[in-house]
Design a protein around this motif. Structure first.
Motif, PDB file in Angstrom:
ATOM      1  N   ASN A 266      38.822  82.321  81.406  1.00  0.00           N
ATOM      2  CA  ASN A 266      38.108  81.723  82.543  1.00  0.00           C
ATOM      3  C   ASN A 266      37.748  80.266  82.279  1.00  0.00           C
ATOM      4  O   ASN A 266      37.460  79.518  83.184  1.00  0.00           O
ATOM      5  CB  ASN A 266      36.805  82.483  82.826  1.00  0.00           C
ATOM      6  N   GLN A 267      37.710  79.915  81.023  1.00  0.00           N
ATOM      7  CA  GLN A 267      37.275  78.563  80.659  1.00  0.00           C
ATOM      8  C   GLN A 267      38.435  77.707  80.146  1.00  0.00           C
ATOM      9  O   GLN A 267      38.209  76.672  79.530  1.00  0.00           O
ATOM     10  CB  GLN A 267      36.185  78.644  79.567  1.00  0.00           C
ATOM     11  N   THR A 268      39.654  78.163  80.379  1.00  0.00           N
ATOM     12  CA  THR A 268      40.800  77.421  79.833  1.00  0.00           C
ATOM     13  C   THR A 268      41.858  77.171  80.903  1.00  0.00           C
ATOM     14  O   THR A 268      42.232  78.074  81.640  1.00  0.00           O
ATOM     15  CB  THR A 268      41.439  78.207  78.675  1.00  0.00           C
ATOM     16  N   LYS A 269      42.300  75.946  80.959  1.00  0.00           N
ATOM     17  CA  LYS A 269      43.377  75.599  81.882  1.00  0.00           C
ATOM     18  C   LYS A 269      44.636  75.368  81.052  1.00  0.00           C
ATOM     19  O   LYS A 269      44.582  74.667  80.042  1.00  0.00           O
ATOM     20  CB  LYS A 269      42.978  74.315  82.607  1.00  0.00           C
ATOM     21  N   ILE A 270      45.744  75.971  81.478  1.00  0.00           N
ATOM     22  CA  ILE A 270      46.985  75.810  80.716  1.00  0.00           C
ATOM     23  C   ILE A 270      47.940  74.905  81.506  1.00  0.00           C
ATOM     24  O   ILE A 270      48.128  75.110  82.705  1.00  0.00           O
ATOM     25  CB  ILE A 270      47.692  77.177  80.519  1.00  0.00           C
ATOM     26  N   ILE A 271      48.479  73.942  80.834  1.00  0.00           N
ATOM     27  CA  ILE A 271      49.455  73.046  81.482  1.00  0.00           C
ATOM     28  C   ILE A 271      50.760  73.097  80.698  1.00  0.00           C
ATOM     29  O   ILE A 271      50.750  73.088  79.460  1.00  0.00           O
ATOM     30  CB  ILE A 271      48.900  71.602  81.543  1.00  0.00           C
ATOM     31  N   ASP A 272      51.855  73.155  81.428  1.00  0.00           N
ATOM     32  CA  ASP A 272      53.167  73.217  80.787  1.00  0.00           C
ATOM     33  C   ASP A 272      53.761  71.804  80.715  1.00  0.00           C
ATOM     34  O   ASP A 272      53.940  71.153  81.746  1.00  0.00           O
ATOM     35  CB  ASP A 272      54.070  74.136  81.626  1.00  0.00           C
ATOM     36  N   ALA A 273      54.024  71.325  79.526  1.00  0.00           N
ATOM     37  CA  ALA A 273      54.587  69.970  79.357  1.00  0.00           C
ATOM     38  C   ALA A 273      56.067  69.916  79.723  1.00  0.00           C
ATOM     39  O   ALA A 273      56.668  68.833  79.743  1.00  0.00           O
ATOM     40  CB  ALA A 273      54.392  69.494  77.925  1.00  0.00           C
ATOM     41  N   GLU A 274      56.642  71.049  79.984  1.00  0.00           N
ATOM     42  CA  GLU A 274      58.047  71.146  80.421  1.00  0.00           C
ATOM     43  C   GLU A 274      59.004  70.383  79.501  1.00  0.00           C
ATOM     44  O   GLU A 274      59.878  69.661  79.958  1.00  0.00           O
ATOM     45  CB  GLU A 274      58.171  70.660  81.866  1.00  0.00           C
TER      46      GLU A 274
END
Ligand code: NIG
Ligand code: FE
Length: 415
Positions: free
Chosen positions: A61-69
């Motif tokens: 709930n406290q983490t955002k995941i981003i894909d660097a692709e």
């Protein structure tokens, strides 16, 4: 809230040794991690490493995941020399140059810096701010995450303060880290043509106290050059700046070597900038100093003047950084990707040397080396991620292209 960026094909310029800068042979050194992640929180880098060593997520709930692709991650560019607060472009003078006049001839006719000063006198502070912010936002999209901005197109108390207040407002409102430099001694205003010492008195007795009372500058600069300010003037102005806590950064050896490098270094300047024309005495002046040389290849490119002898600085173990000199007269571009390409194409620097010169060394030239310039735990999360590219060398090799896909400043995704 934590952010984790995964699938970074290569993370470039990581370092937890808190280096100040890289010079000489050490400029060939560049750490990288393949198949990496980075973790950021509250605007700072909190962890990074190999994807295989990633500990995973404790609180979804406290983490955002981003894909660097599969892009490559670089620390943001640190551009330590710009004049981006100006009122109007000067392509008319560019045209005059194409028709045969030299930069100096244009200046002697009242063009150049004096032309920019007339325009600054006419523009109101709000519009100047808007125009400058637009330029700064444009540079963010080109990868700049820290920048120094100079005054110097005012040349009177009111207009110099106008520029410095605009820089202060940019500092307050932009996610880019900004340092402000007072360059009242950029040229002699028309009314003072025959009264140089009176103009210097105006700088010292009127402008500096006003700047101090509003806390408008971090550094002081002087254009030390034939026809502008000589060594004696430069020392006098640097000393006056020092008295109110402004360290020096000078424009020296752009067209002539007149002793400005030695005088600036002896007067404890943070950096000496330009250095297109260097002699033995100028090089020797760096001995035992902590001053960094700031080289501006896009100015040489645009004016057709000699390039600074970057390789000689490496040979002599003198630290240098590359900056844009973004201004309407001698470098109407602040694109650090292009500056980096020129670093390789014209200064003959390899990719590792260019990356060191535009990140940690640029940070050092703004005294930001503890906050920016490398990917390090505790430093500001200012970095960009490219589109998938074959190698880090490719970024500067493919000159003229914008390969930047994602941008983070103080941990926030800007693009
Ligand atoms: O860094 N050399 C002095 N100042 C600027 C150019 C100023 C101008 O032409 O507007 C420079 O190149
Ligand atoms: Fe400049």
């Amino acid at each position: 809230m934590k952010t984790v960026i995964k699938n970074i094909s290569k993370l470039v310029q990581n370092d937890d040794n808190m280096i100040k800068f890289r010079a000489g042979n050490d400029m060939n050194h560049l750490n990288t991690i393949s198949n990496a992640f980075i973790e950021i929180e509250d605007g700072l880098i909190t962890d990074y490493g190999d994807m295989d060593d990633w500990k995973g997520i404790d609180d979804w709930n406290q983490t955002k995941i981003i894909d660097a692709e599969e892009g490559i991650l670089f620390p943001s560019y640190c551009d330590s020399h710009t004049h981006l607060v100006y009122a109007e472009s000067r392509e008319n003078e560019f045209n005059d140059r194409l028709n045969g006049l030299s930069y100096q001839e244009i200046a002697e006719k009242g063009g150049g810096i004096l032309n920019s000063a007339l325009k600054i006198a006419e523009i109101n502070e709000d519009l100047l701010y808007e125009k400058s912010l637009e330029r700064l936002n444009n540079l963010i999209l080109q990868g700049t995450g820290a920048i120094e901005i100079k005054s110097g197109y005012g040349l009177n108390l009111e207009s110099e303060l106008k520029i410095l207040r605009v820089i202060k407002k940019l500092k307050e409102n932009s996610p880019v880290s900004i340092k402000s430099t007072f360059l009242g001694a950029h040229a002699l205003p028309i009314d003072y043509r025959e009264k140089k010492s009176e103009y210097i008195d105006l700088i010292i007795n009127k402008m500096l106290p006003a700047i101090k009372s509003e806390n408008l500058a971090d550094y002081i600069d002087v254009f030390c050059e034939k026809g502008y300010f000589n060594v004696e003037d430069t020392i006098k102005i640097l000393e006056a700046g020092q008295k109110i806590g402004l360290k020096g950064k000078t424009h020296v050896n752009q067209f002539n070597s007149i002793g400005g490098v030695k005088a600036s270094i002896e007067n404890k300047c943070i950096s000496v900038d330009h250095l297109e024309i260097m002699n033995e005495e100028d090089f020797l002046a760096f001995k035992d100093s902590s001053c960094i040389a700031t080289l501006l290849p896009s100015c040489s490119f645009f004016l057709g003047i000699p390039y600074s002898p970057a390789k000689e600085f490496i040979k002599r173990n003198i630290p240098f950084n590359l900056a844009s000199d973004y201004n309407p007269g001698s470098s109407p571009s602040g694109n650090m990707n292009f500056v980096s390409s020129l670093g390789s194409i014209k200064l003959k620097l390899n990719a590792e040397q260019v990356i060191n010169a535009t990140t940690i060394n640029g940070a050092y030239a703004m005294e930001y080396e503890n906050e920016l310039g490398t990917i390090s735990v505790g430093k500001k999360a200012n970095f960009f991620i490219t589109k998938p590219i074959p190698s880090y060398q490719y970024l500067h090799y493919s000159f003229g292209e914008n390969l930047i896909d994602k941008i983070f400043l103080e941990g926030k995704q800007i693009k």
